[in-house]
Design a protein around this motif. Structure first.
Motif, PDB file in Angstrom:
ATOM      1  N   ASN A   8       0.832  -1.202   0.000  1.00  0.00           N
ATOM      2  CA  ASN A   8       0.000   0.000   0.000  1.00  0.00           C
ATOM      3  C   ASN A   8       0.872   1.259   0.000  1.00  0.00           C
ATOM      4  O   ASN A   8       0.545   2.266  -0.631  1.00  0.00           O
TER       5      ASN A   8
ATOM      6  N   ASP B 156      -5.501   4.658   5.011  1.00  0.00           N
ATOM      7  CA  ASP B 156      -4.758   3.479   4.547  1.00  0.00           C
ATOM      8  C   ASP B 156      -5.122   2.225   5.344  1.00  0.00           C
ATOM      9  O   ASP B 156      -5.191   1.129   4.793  1.00  0.00           O
TER      10      ASP B 156
ATOM     11  N   HIS C 180      -7.312   9.216  -0.919  1.00  0.00           N
ATOM     12  CA  HIS C 180      -6.712  10.211  -0.022  1.00  0.00           C
ATOM     13  C   HIS C 180      -7.002  11.620  -0.535  1.00  0.00           C
ATOM     14  O   HIS C 180      -6.109  12.306  -1.044  1.00  0.00           O
TER      15      HIS C 180
ATOM     16  N   HIS D 190      -3.614   4.723  -5.679  1.00  0.00           N
ATOM     17  CA  HIS D 190      -4.842   4.857  -4.895  1.00  0.00           C
ATOM     18  C   HIS D 190      -5.027   6.259  -4.311  1.00  0.00           C
ATOM     19  O   HIS D 190      -6.081   6.550  -3.751  1.00  0.00           O
TER      20      HIS D 190
HETATM   21 FE   LIG Z   1      -2.240   5.429   1.031  1.00  0.00          FE
END
Ligand SMILES: [Fe+2]
Ligand code: FES
Length: 346
Positions: A185, A305, A196, A191
């Motif tokens: 991650n 996360d 985010h 992502h």
């Molecule tokens: Fe992240």
């Protein structure tokens, strides 16, 4: 593009022992920082992966590292960090010097043939980069400086002078997921735009400007400040974020703004659980208000996360799908990580 790691690798109960022996037993990892030792002799305990280690500094300033395992019946020896001249086991009080030698074992005078002489903690390797202390359970490895390679120069180029950094706080957390998912991650910002929003309002995460770079022992991500970005006051000497990953499990974050640096490992705690900590450091120009602004900003990213990664754990642990697919460009740092994992445990 090689095949992605099999999803069984994220929950197989046999893997932690294999990864301990093949990955962490020979890995350099961040353990703590020099302030934890006090001004003179002292120790700081931690673990590399799930291997307990202790770093000591003697009266002469010599740094050493050992497996943090008592030679009597195997108890983990030292806990936390302290400014003191000995390590005493909490089980039967065997006491070791900071050089690892056993100095005293209660009642040993009543044991015919028992001699403290020659009993010593099992050595490991130690290295320092500025205030940061690293250990490697293997006593014979390439020195830390060689493994870090160009990393200190990159950090200096970001505007961070490590000798000027002061430790501010350690943030501890856990994730209900395999340590490799937490690492993966960290290794992509594919992502970021989706998951985010706060981070992406400050850092330009578009693939045209957000850079990924692979090195021999570490990989890096560079994210410039978004024009007219909002959400974090980015005035200061650091103009571009840097996120480094030192194989196999140490992460470094530098955010735009005042001089800042955070470093910490992801630590396997069973096949489907990870413990982690992050030590935050700041330069002399970072005022308290900005520090709390940054901690809040980063805390938000971390909370997002955690949800993402725990979701992945639930998905991959079903055991009904063999593996996923990696995006060859956006996820090439993950591909490199997975190749290293595969090569190590093969
Ligand atoms: Fe992240
Ligand atoms: S296990 Fe350490 S003193 Fe007994």
């Amino acid at each position: 593009m090689p095949e992605a790691l099999s999803w069984s690798a994220y929950s197989d109960p046999a893997l932690p022992a294999l990864e301990r022996g093949r990955i962490f037993a020979r890995a350099w990892q961040y353990i703590g920082h020099k302030d934890q030792l006090g001004d003179g002799p002292g120790y700081v305990a931690g673990r590399v992966g799930d291997i307990p280690v202790v770093i000591t500094r003697d009266r002469d300033g010599t740094l050493r590292a050992f497996l943090n395992v008592c030679r009597h019946r195997g108890s983990v020896l030292a806990a936390g960090a302290a400014a003191r001249e000995t390590l005493q086991c909490p089980y039967h009080a065997w006491t070791y010097g900071l050089d690892g030698a056993l100095k005293a074992a209660p009642r040993s005078d009543r044991e015919p043939g028992f001699d403290c002489e020659g009993i010593s903690l099992r050595p490991a390797s130690v290295g320092a980069w500025g205030p940061f202390l690293f250990a490697n359970p293997d006593p014979e490895v390439l020195p830390l400086a060689e493994v870090l390679g160009g990393l200190p120069e990159l950090v200096a180029a970001a505007g961070v002078v490590v000798a000027e950094l002061r430790h501010h706080a350690r943030a501890e957390s856990s994730v209900e997921a395999n340590w490799k998912l937490v690492a993966e991650n960290f290794l992509e910002c594919y992502h970021c735009a989706v998951a985010h929003p706060g981070f992406s309002a400050v850092v330009d995460v578009s693939p045209d400007v957000y850079e990924l770079a692979l090195g021999d022992s570490f990989s890096s991500q560079f994210g410039p400040v978004r024009e007219n970005g909002t959400g974090l006051d980015t005035v200061g000497e650091v103009t571009r974020s840097q996120f480094h990953f030192l194989w196999p499990n140490t992460m470094i974050n530098i955010f735009p703004g005042r001089m800042n640096f955070s470093i910490g490992p992801v630590l396997p705690a069973g096949p489907e659980r990870t413990e982690r900590f992050l030590d935050y450091f700041f330069g002399p120009d970072a005022d308290a208000a900005w520090i709390s602004e940054l901690l809040e900003f980063d805390g938000q990213v971390g909370a997002e996360d955690k949800v993402l990664v725990e979701n992945v754990q639930r998905g991959v642990a079903t055991g009904l799908i063999e593996r996923g697919r990696l995006m060859p460009e956006s996820e090439r740092l993950i591909a490199d990580f997975q190749q290293r994992v595969q090569a190590a445990v093969a």
